[in-house]
Design an enzyme around this catalytic site. Structure first.
Site, mmCIF file in Angstrom:
data_model
loop_
_atom_site.group_PDB
_atom_site.id
_atom_site.type_symbol
_atom_site.label_atom_id
_atom_site.label_comp_id
_atom_site.label_asym_id
_atom_site.label_seq_id
_atom_site.Cartn_x
_atom_site.Cartn_y
_atom_site.Cartn_z
ATOM 1 N N ASP A 229 1.165 -44.124 8.648
ATOM 2 C CA ASP A 229 1.536 -45.391 7.999
ATOM 3 C C ASP A 229 0.317 -46.224 7.630
ATOM 4 O O ASP A 229 0.406 -47.448 7.520
ATOM 5 C CB ASP A 229 2.473 -46.223 8.888
ATOM 6 C CG ASP A 229 3.686 -45.455 9.353
ATOM 7 O OD1 ASP A 229 4.339 -44.826 8.509
ATOM 8 O OD2 ASP A 229 3.986 -45.477 10.571
ATOM 9 N N LYS B 2 -1.804 -44.158 3.129
ATOM 10 C CA LYS B 2 -2.343 -42.975 2.457
ATOM 11 C C LYS B 2 -1.737 -42.789 1.070
ATOM 12 O O LYS B 2 -2.390 -42.279 0.165
ATOM 13 C CB LYS B 2 -2.088 -41.723 3.296
ATOM 14 C CG LYS B 2 -2.793 -41.711 4.635
ATOM 15 C CD LYS B 2 -2.555 -40.416 5.377
ATOM 16 C CE LYS B 2 -1.097 -40.182 5.723
ATOM 17 N NZ LYS B 2 -0.535 -41.230 6.624
ATOM 18 N N GLY C 51 6.702 -40.601 4.785
ATOM 19 C CA GLY C 51 7.092 -41.365 3.607
ATOM 20 C C GLY C 51 5.970 -42.278 3.193
ATOM 21 O O GLY C 51 5.214 -42.765 4.036
ATOM 22 N N HIS C 52 5.821 -42.486 1.898
ATOM 23 C CA HIS C 52 4.834 -43.438 1.446
ATOM 24 C C HIS C 52 5.359 -44.194 0.234
ATOM 25 O O HIS C 52 6.143 -43.677 -0.554
ATOM 26 C CB HIS C 52 3.488 -42.770 1.136
ATOM 27 C CG HIS C 52 3.576 -41.535 0.305
ATOM 28 N ND1 HIS C 52 3.473 -40.277 0.841
ATOM 29 C CD2 HIS C 52 3.746 -41.363 -1.015
ATOM 30 C CE1 HIS C 52 3.572 -39.379 -0.120
ATOM 31 N NE2 HIS C 52 3.739 -40.008 -1.258
ATOM 32 N N GLN D 67 1.652 -38.340 8.082
ATOM 33 C CA GLN D 67 1.401 -38.883 9.419
ATOM 34 C C GLN D 67 -0.093 -39.186 9.633
ATOM 35 O O GLN D 67 -0.785 -39.490 8.685
ATOM 36 C CB GLN D 67 1.951 -37.946 10.509
ATOM 37 C CG GLN D 67 3.465 -37.900 10.590
ATOM 38 C CD GLN D 67 4.072 -36.765 9.805
ATOM 39 O OE1 GLN D 67 3.470 -35.727 9.588
ATOM 40 N NE2 GLN D 67 5.286 -36.951 9.340
#
Length: 444
Positions: free
Chosen positions: A13, A16, A40-41, A223
């Site tokens: 988190d 990235k 997720g991003h 991650q």
């Protein structure tokens, strides 16, 4: 030409997605090398927000090839949903390629994941419940379904009939859950196969060809370092290897083909799920960081735990990954603070410790040793160069670079692409430091 790995230097988190999106404009190929829909991003471009779980951020650039590598695990339903969302926004997905040897998350993986976590009770890990761990477990047990099996109309029914009957025993006998109907699952996944088939390739070969053609390749991990299966805060980790070395295995390239490793770290620290967190802040200050940083997971919506910057895990991430430059994100979240603390070392049983302990039990006993720095109490969100930053904000960045002993290449000051200070081009630019990092101050 440069082949660059982007990794998270904390617990994930770190931002990235935005960094990868920025670097993708200089990349010909972007490769996602591990993880699944547990990652997720969020990428913000002008007035559009993109929430991606499997598709690399580079998909937003029309000429960039995006590859989901063999080290990932793919939930076809989620991937197709992402394809639909992106195409609905007028963005082409023709350049998305999927590794034929990536493993597929099945319905029984999700059921077992959730049931297992519930059975753990107070010993729960904090899994997302998306079936990632069980998918990787089947991969190791050699009972997994790969993408090449998914798109094979003869192989899929044969494999799934046996596997689902085997998993049904576990679902019924161990977790008291109803069994799955193999025919229903097979029909559903054959439908997925038809949608994904045009994207499936030998991804390792495609990457090798791009390297031979001297293309710029960006390897994107999910991650962060402290969630790595081998090198993280075990057992509170993910089921794959987010560290830079994982890029070689997950993408199918040799280590001599990697030119640079960029570590992404927040200007503070966050963690989601269970596990020790020495610099965690509770109460008003922790809530302030959470609110200002919008610290809620892209995948689950869970609130992230917030704390001060921890240079012990930062230096560990530099060592484990071979990081040679940093991207510092969310500096603007600290804008209102009168003072800011940075963890220099830990105290364990009355003794100073400057290195990350491998034992989670010892890690849970670590007390942070802090240095307090003055805050700048000015907005940085409009800054576009180092010269624009308040002096104390620049001093803070210099201090982090000195502690980590690597230069800072990027500074992010908000969610949008343009809210970024580019100190150097991490792909094409020279490896020059933001400041001299020869003398690393570790004393309090």
């Amino acid at each position: 030409m440069a082949n660059v790995v982007v990794i998270g230097a904390q617990w994930g988190d770190e931002g990235k997605g935005k960094v990868t999106d920025l670097l993708s404009r200089s990349a010909d190929v972007v490769v996602r090398y591990q993880g699944g829909v547990n990652a997720g991003h969020t990428v913000v471009v002008k007035d559009q927000t993109f929430k991606l779980h499997l598709i690399p951020s580079g998909i937003l650039y029309p000429d960039t090839k995006c590859i989901i590598g063999s080290g990932t695990v793919i939930d076809p339903a989620v991937l197709i949903e992402e394809l639909d969302q992106i195409e609905a926004l007028g963005i082409s997905t023709k350049n998305l390629l999927i590794s034929e040897t990536a493993h597929v998350t099945m319905p029984y993986h999700r059921l077992i994941d959730k049931a297992s976590e519930e059975r753990r009770g107070s010993q729960k890990i904090g899994t997302t419940g998306r079936g990632i761990g069980p998918t990787y477990a089947d991969k190791s047990e050699r009972t997994g379904i790969r993408v090449l099996d998914l798109i094979d109309p003869e192989a899929l029914p044969q494999q799934l009939n046996w596997t689902i009957n085997y998993k049904n025993v576990i679902l019924e006998k161990l977790y008291d859950l109803p069994p799955l109907d193999p025919a229903v699952v097979i029909e559903q996944y054959q439908t997925y196969a038809e949608r994904l088939r045009p994207h499936v390739v030998d991804s390792s070969l495609k990457i090798y060809e791009a390297i031979e053609q001297k293309r710029n390749i960006l390897f994107e991990g999910a991650q962060g370092t402290l969630l790595d299966l081998d090198h993280g805060t075990y057992p509170y980790v993910t089921s794959s290897n987010p560290v830079a070395g994982g890029a070689c295995i997950g993408a199918g390239v040799g280590p001599t083909m990697i030119d640079r490793v960029i570590g992404v770290a927040k200007a503070y620290t966050t963690r989601v799920g269970e596990g020790p967190f020495p610099t965690e802040l509770e109460g008003t200050l922790g809530e302030l960081l959470c609110a200002r940083g919008a610290e809620f997971g892209t995948t689950t919506g869970r609130r992230r735990r917030c704390g001060w910057f921890d240079s012990v895990i930062g230096r560990y991430a530099v060592r484990i990954n071979g990081i040679d430059c940093l991207a510092i994100t969310k500096l603007d979240v600290l804008d209102t603070l009168e003072e800011i603390k940075v963890c220099l070392a830990y105290e364990i049983d009355g003794e100073r410790c400057e290195h990350f302990p491998s034992s989670s039990r010892k890690f849970s006993q670590c007390l942070p040793i802090y240095k307090t720095l003055p805050g700048w109490q000015q907005s940085t969100s409009e800054c576009r160069s180092l010269e624009d930053l308040p002096t104390k904000a620049l001093d803070y960045l210099k201090f982090l670079a000195e502690l980590m002993a690597v230069p800072i290449a990027l500074v992010s000051l908000g969610a949008s692409r343009d809210q970024t200070i580019i100190v150097e081009d991490p792909i094409h630019g020279p490896k020059r430091a933001l400041l001299d990092t020869n003398n690393v101050p570790l004393s309090s």
